[in-house]
Structure formats: C-alpha cells, structure tokens
Scaffold this active site. Structure first.
Site, PDB file in Angstrom:
ATOM      1  CE1 TYR A 106      -4.525  -1.822   4.650  1.00 49.64           C
ATOM      2  CE2 TYR A 106      -3.574   0.373   4.452  1.00 49.64           C
ATOM      3  CZ  TYR A 106      -4.092  -0.767   3.863  1.00 49.64           C
ATOM      4  OH  TYR A 106      -4.150  -0.856   2.486  1.00 49.64           O
TER       5      TYR A 106
ATOM      6  CB  SER B 288      -0.896   0.036   1.232  1.00 45.90           C
ATOM      7  OG  SER B 288      -1.633   1.249   1.262  1.00 45.90           O
TER       8      SER B 288
HETATM    9  N1  LIG Z   1      -8.563   0.199  -2.270  1.00 43.88           N
HETATM   10  C1  LIG Z   1      -7.477   0.884  -2.102  1.00 43.88           C
HETATM   11  O1  LIG Z   1      -7.462   2.070  -2.323  1.00 43.88           O
HETATM   12  C2  LIG Z   1      -6.204   0.205  -1.623  1.00 43.88           C
HETATM   13  C3  LIG Z   1      -5.075   0.995  -1.489  1.00 43.88           C
HETATM   14  C4  LIG Z   1      -3.898   0.395  -1.062  1.00 43.88           C
HETATM   15  C5  LIG Z   1      -3.854  -0.954  -0.816  1.00 43.88           C
HETATM   16  N2  LIG Z   1      -4.983  -1.704  -0.971  1.00 43.88           N
HETATM   17  C6  LIG Z   1      -4.875  -3.156  -0.699  1.00 43.88           C
HETATM   18  O2  LIG Z   1      -5.535  -3.881  -1.706  1.00 43.88           O
HETATM   19  C7  LIG Z   1      -5.946  -5.138  -1.201  1.00 43.88           C
HETATM   20  C8  LIG Z   1      -7.402  -5.357  -1.561  1.00 43.88           C
HETATM   21  O3  LIG Z   1      -8.200  -4.426  -0.859  1.00 43.88           O
HETATM   22  P1  LIG Z   1      -9.498  -3.759  -1.475  1.00 43.88           P
HETATM   23  O4  LIG Z   1      -9.244  -2.323  -1.622  1.00 43.88           O
HETATM   24  O5  LIG Z   1      -9.967  -4.509  -2.659  1.00 43.88           O
HETATM   25  O6  LIG Z   1     -10.500  -3.903  -0.240  1.00 43.88           O
HETATM   26  P2  LIG Z   1     -11.777  -4.825  -0.047  1.00 43.88           P
HETATM   27  O7  LIG Z   1     -12.766  -4.557  -1.124  1.00 43.88           O
HETATM   28  O8  LIG Z   1     -12.170  -4.608   1.377  1.00 43.88           O
HETATM   29  O9  LIG Z   1     -11.229  -6.284  -0.265  1.00 43.88           O
HETATM   30  C9  LIG Z   1     -10.440  -6.932   0.698  1.00 43.88           C
HETATM   31  C10 LIG Z   1     -10.538  -8.407   0.436  1.00 43.88           C
HETATM   32  O10 LIG Z   1      -9.779  -9.101   1.448  1.00 43.88           O
HETATM   33  C11 LIG Z   1     -10.586 -10.127   1.964  1.00 43.88           C
HETATM   34  N3  LIG Z   1     -10.309 -10.428   3.361  1.00 43.88           N
HETATM   35  C12 LIG Z   1     -10.262  -9.584   4.392  1.00 43.88           C
HETATM   36  N4  LIG Z   1     -10.034 -10.251   5.537  1.00 43.88           N
HETATM   37  C13 LIG Z   1      -9.952 -11.562   5.202  1.00 43.88           C
HETATM   38  C14 LIG Z   1      -9.731 -12.781   5.927  1.00 43.88           C
HETATM   39  N5  LIG Z   1      -9.558 -12.775   7.240  1.00 43.88           N
HETATM   40  N6  LIG Z   1      -9.706 -13.948   5.248  1.00 43.88           N
HETATM   41  C15 LIG Z   1      -9.902 -13.961   3.915  1.00 43.88           C
HETATM   42  N7  LIG Z   1     -10.094 -12.857   3.170  1.00 43.88           N
HETATM   43  C16 LIG Z   1     -10.120 -11.679   3.808  1.00 43.88           C
HETATM   44  C17 LIG Z   1     -12.010  -9.601   1.872  1.00 43.88           C
HETATM   45  O11 LIG Z   1     -12.899 -10.663   1.912  1.00 43.88           O
HETATM   46  P3  LIG Z   1     -14.425 -10.440   2.381  1.00 43.88           P
HETATM   47  O12 LIG Z   1     -15.108  -9.812   1.201  1.00 43.88           O
HETATM   48  O13 LIG Z   1     -14.901 -11.841   2.688  1.00 43.88           O
HETATM   49  O14 LIG Z   1     -14.385  -9.544   3.582  1.00 43.88           O
HETATM   50  C18 LIG Z   1     -11.978  -8.893   0.521  1.00 43.88           C
HETATM   51  O15 LIG Z   1     -12.228  -9.786  -0.530  1.00 43.88           O
HETATM   52  C19 LIG Z   1      -5.700  -5.091   0.301  1.00 43.88           C
HETATM   53  O16 LIG Z   1      -4.507  -5.776   0.608  1.00 43.88           O
HETATM   54  C20 LIG Z   1      -5.561  -3.604   0.581  1.00 43.88           C
HETATM   55  O17 LIG Z   1      -4.791  -3.335   1.709  1.00 43.88           O
HETATM   56  C21 LIG Z   1      -6.167  -1.158  -1.357  1.00 43.88           C
END
Ligand SMILES: NC(=O)c1ccc[n+]([C@@H]2O[C@H](COP(=O)([O-])OP(=O)(O)OC[C@H]3O[C@@H](n4cnc5c(N)ncnc54)[C@H](OP(=O)(O)O)[C@@H]3O)[C@@H](O)[C@H]2O)c1
Length: 236
Positions: free
Chosen positions: A140, A126
């Site tokens: 985080y 991130s």
């Molecule tokens: N969106 C951004 O702007 C951004 C920026 C920087 C980094 N990121 C990184 O990108 C990655 C994806 O995040 P996202 O933005 O797509 O957020 P998101 O929509 O909240 O997706 C997160 C995913 O991780 C899964 N997850 C969370 N806890 C879990 C667990 N204990 N066991 C299995 N699966 C789990 C969630 O599953 P459930 O649906 O079942 O909860 C969901 O599918 C993350 O690593 C995040 O830190 C995102």
C-alpha cells in the site's frame, strides 16, 4: 471517500459519473445523489475490460472536465506472511488502474481542455506515503508513493495539453479502509491524538479540496501532492 467526493461535486453543480463494481450499491448511490443534482453510474471493475467500458461510456459524451482516481485497497500482513501476489493486487488497483484510466480517458480530457480552463486529473494518494506508519502495509505505502510520483510525472507530460494533474494525500478518514485500525481497542483515540487538529477527516474536507483543485482557483496548480490530514504529515 469516493462517495464524499462524488456528493460534493454533484452538490456543486457538476454532472458526475460514479463507477463501481457493485451494481446495486452503484444504483442506490445514483438514486440518493440524484436528489441533489445530476449523476449517473457506470457499473465496471477496474480490470482491462472495465476500464474499456468506462472509456466507451464517457467518450460518448465527447468531453470530460475532471477525472478523480479514488478506488484503492490496502493489504496488511507481517513481512514473512505477506502474500506473494500482494504487490500485484494492490499496485494493480492503486497505481496500474489510474494509469490505464488516465490513458483511456485522455481524448475526452483533451477535448475539454483549454489554457484558460484546463482539464483536471485528481489522484487520491495517501499520507501513508508521506510519513511511514507502523502498519505492515508494504504494497500500500509503496503504491501510494508511486501514485505521487506518477502525478508529478504526468503533470510535466500533460501540462502542454492544458491538463493539470494533482494528488490529494488524505490523512485518516473514517471509512471501511480504516475500520481495522479504528476498531482496535483505543484505536480511534490513538489515531485522533496523532493528528495536530485532533479530529479525523470529514466529507467537506476531502470534497472541498477536490472542488478547489477543479475550480478556477486551481487552474494554475499542477504536480502538487496536497495533504488533507489535519497536520499529521507535518510530523514528518
Ligand atoms: N480512509 C482513509 O483514511 C484514507 C487515507 C488515505 C488514503 N485513502 C485513499 O482513499 C481512497 C478511497 O479509500 P476509502 O478510504 O474510501 O476506502 P474504502 O471505503 O475501502 O473504499 C475503497 C473503494 O475502492 C474500491 N475498490 C477497491 N478495489 C477495487 C477494484 N479492484 N476495482 C474497483 N474498485 C475497487 C472499493 O470498491 P468496493 O466497495 O467494491 O470494494 C471502494 O469503493 C483510496 O485510494 C485510499 O487509499 C484513504
């Protein structure tokens, strides 16, 4: 971001496993993505049992070319109110699970690796660990700093096995993780205006970067933390 990444790889012609702890969401995603290519779902959580299940299923295929560690969670609360188990939870999902998955899937990654065409590990880090935000997301940001360091350390450890290890550090993408921030009054404009390219990330931005790392063009790249953030981290 997981859906964006999986969809990109499927459309690029890869056979893709997606994993989810939500069975019906997993099945729906497989049906939808199978319209444009090949994919299968593994219903598993990222605890020890789930990681063993994922390992067993992938091992049956004999080899794995690319592993993307995407699942992640955040937890935001004022310093004094920060939950006692916040670090255990967030570090477990964001750092412990990728480490365990990598170790579990190493035999399959090794089976696909050759010096001319290494196997690839892509961790989703991130921008939140490259430049600190005003958010009280202590577990985080530190977990993401951890995955960046782990990426570099594993690149050194696995280079001789012809396995590359890189991290993508996304800037803001409109996903559930960002809902709270984007949903605040004026939140969307504030986030967008903090990005030099004046827009949020889109599916092709993240999928294209991962496919590049997994392609012939990425075969000599390892140990890199690559921001995909419209220039936001350039502010330092
Ligand atoms: N969106 C951004 O702007 C951004 C920026 C920087 C980094 N990121 C990184 O990108 C990655 C994806 O995040 P996202 O933005 O797509 O957020 P998101 O929509 O909240 O997706 C997160 C995913 O991780 C899964 N997850 C969370 N806890 C879990 C667990 N204990 N066991 C299995 N699966 C789990 C969630 O599953 P459930 O649906 O079942 O909860 C969901 O599918 C993350 O690593 C995040 O830190 C995102």
């Amino acid at each position: 971001l997981g859906r964006m990444l999986a969809e990109g790889f499927v459309q690029a012609g890869a056979f893709v496993y997606i994993t989810s702890r939500d069975k019906s969401a997993c099945e729906t995603a497989v049906v939808e993505m199978s319209r444009s290519g090949e994919c299968a779902g593994i219903y598993a959580s990222l605890d020890a049992t789930g990681i063993r299940d994922i390992g067993a299923r992938v091992t049956r295929d004999g080899h794995l070319d690319v592993l993307v560690n995407n699942a992640g969670m955040t937890l935001t609360a004022p310093l004094e109110d920060y939950p006692d188990d916040g670090f255990e939870k967030v570090w477990g999902v964001n750092l412990g699970a990728p480490f365990a998955l990598i170790r579990t899937l190493l035999p399959s990654l090794r089976a696909a690796a050759s010096p001319a065409d290494p196997s690839r590990i892509i961790n989703i880090g991130s921008i939140g660990a490259l430049r600190l935000s005003v958010l009280d997301n202590f577990a985080y940001s530190t977990s993401k700093a951890g995955i960046h360091i782990l990426t570099r350390q594993l690149a050194l450890a696995l280079g001789p096995d012809a396995i590359t290890v890189n991290a993508i550090a996304p800037g803001p993408f409109p996903t559930a993780l960002m809902n709270r921030l984007l949903g605040e009054p004026g939140g969307f404009d504030r986030v967008r205006d903090g990005i030099p390219l004046r827009r949020l990330g889109e599916p092709d931005d993240i999928a294209g970067t991962a496919i590049f790392l997994a392609s012939r063009a990425g075969a000599f790249i390892t140990g890199v933390i690559l921001p995909v953030d419209g220039g936001a981290s350039a502010r330092g």
